[in-house]
Design an enzyme around this catalytic site. Sequence first.
Site, short mmCIF file in Angstrom:
data_model
loop_
_atom_site.label_atom_id
_atom_site.label_comp_id
_atom_site.label_asym_id
_atom_site.label_seq_id
_atom_site.Cartn_x
_atom_site.Cartn_y
_atom_site.Cartn_z
N SER A 1 1.58 -73.93 -9.39
CA SER A 1 1.56 -74.29 -10.53
C SER A 1 3.56 -73.74 -11.10
O SER A 1 3.97 -74.54 -11.10
CB SER A 1 0.22 -73.87 -11.30
OG SER A 1 0.43 -74.31 -12.63
N THR A 2 2.91 -73.03 -12.29
CA THR A 2 4.34 -73.10 -12.81
C THR A 2 5.19 -72.82 -12.27
O THR A 2 4.85 -71.02 -11.30
CB THR A 2 3.90 -72.00 -14.56
OG1 THR A 2 2.79 -72.20 -15.23
CG2 THR A 2 4.89 -71.80 -14.68
N HIS B 1 0.50 -78.61 -9.47
CA HIS B 1 0.01 -78.49 -10.64
C HIS B 1 1.25 -79.70 -11.67
O HIS B 1 2.46 -78.96 -12.48
CB HIS B 1 0.03 -77.94 -11.75
CG HIS B 1 -1.43 -76.66 -11.35
ND1 HIS B 1 -1.71 -75.80 -11.73
CD2 HIS B 1 -1.87 -77.82 -10.91
CE1 HIS B 1 -3.04 -75.16 -10.67
NE2 HIS B 1 -3.60 -76.15 -10.40
N MET C 1 -0.12 -70.10 -13.35
CA MET C 1 -0.92 -69.50 -13.95
C MET C 1 -2.30 -70.18 -13.96
O MET C 1 -2.45 -71.08 -12.95
CB MET C 1 -1.05 -69.17 -15.58
CG MET C 1 -0.71 -70.46 -15.72
SD MET C 1 -0.34 -70.91 -17.91
CE MET C 1 -0.12 -72.75 -17.81
N ASP D 1 -6.92 -71.45 -10.54
CA ASP D 1 -7.16 -72.60 -9.35
C ASP D 1 -6.43 -72.12 -7.59
O ASP D 1 -5.79 -71.43 -7.75
CB ASP D 1 -6.67 -73.28 -10.09
CG ASP D 1 -6.92 -75.09 -9.15
OD1 ASP D 1 -7.49 -75.15 -8.71
OD2 ASP D 1 -5.72 -76.33 -8.67
#
Length: 366
Positions: A183-184, A210, A303, A306
């Site tokens: 993600s991030t 993401h 973050m 998931d």
Amino acid sequence: MEKIRVLVVDDSAFMRKLITDFLTETEEIEVVGIARNGEDAINKVKQLNPDVITLDVEMPIMNGIEALKVIMEDSPRPVIMLSSTTKEGAENTILALQYGAFDFIAKPSGAISLDLVKIKKELVDKVILAKSSKLGKPLDIKNGKNIVLSPQKYSKIDSNRCGISVRIDKNMNVRKLVCIGTSTGGPRALQQVLPKIPADMNAPIFVVQHMPPGFTQSLAKRLDSISSIHVKEAENGEVVKAGTAYIAPGGSHMKIMKTGTSLTIKVDQTDIRNGHRPSVDVMYESLCELKDYKKIAVIMTGMGTDGSHGLRQLKQTGSVKAIAESEQSSVVYGMPKAAVGTNVVDRVEHVDQIATAIMDFINSDF
């Protein structure tokens, strides 16, 4: 409580006021200044020394990309880009992430007065997260090269595009696949992993990053240009090939299904999971059905949690090796931390060693 000091940079007076209002409604955040273009932003950074910057991509005099390069070289700090979802906007966003931007927010494309409210929570959350994150170092934009795989314990095989050293797979009949969730900080992390995978790897790679709709195609295109393997945005119904990395389209889940003797990809817009679509858990759960494949599951920076639930399921239903990114190299140690917390992770590696760990498992007899 010490507030997070933010500089808001946008050429639109309306956007500057709106972003400022969104941020200052949160007690933790203080907007210490505004700037109208990149040149103005560079001067304001020197004067105000903000903790975090929100930076529009498209501006006159000096655009956000040029300003970001100067900021990250002269006075690096977390920068959140605001980008349009146009093709050019998406390409510039991926470029900004390479130059070291912390993350980005897609500007809504509908009625501005209504749709911008939708990004309020995302903006506030990312500013707060950015303050405590690790700064990413800008990548080599020219060729994407990072540290090559260690030649130890490997026989040299010339890959088609970059000659990476890789051990000969002595067990080619065993079907394996790689599944990566991030993600991030993920786009930058992927650029430190996928370019090190050799073109002749006899396994497909599935990636959930993401992202909102409109950005994953540009990410895939960039990764493909610097990798030996083929990297593409996944398409519904396509047959999976070894030596190809498939990136879940932004805004859609990606599931991998068995069709006869082949694997095919299903892309859909079923319910959001863990606040995300695409979701790592959704991809992992679909892979649980593939009993005749061995899987290498990777969780990298991001973050939230998931991927952790799906990782447990993968371990319970088949032969799986799990890799988590280390806290030291993660931009945000959320998803990897949650994965490690499952107690089913086999290796924890810095991002620049994840490709080596993947190839170790690809060429092992687990």
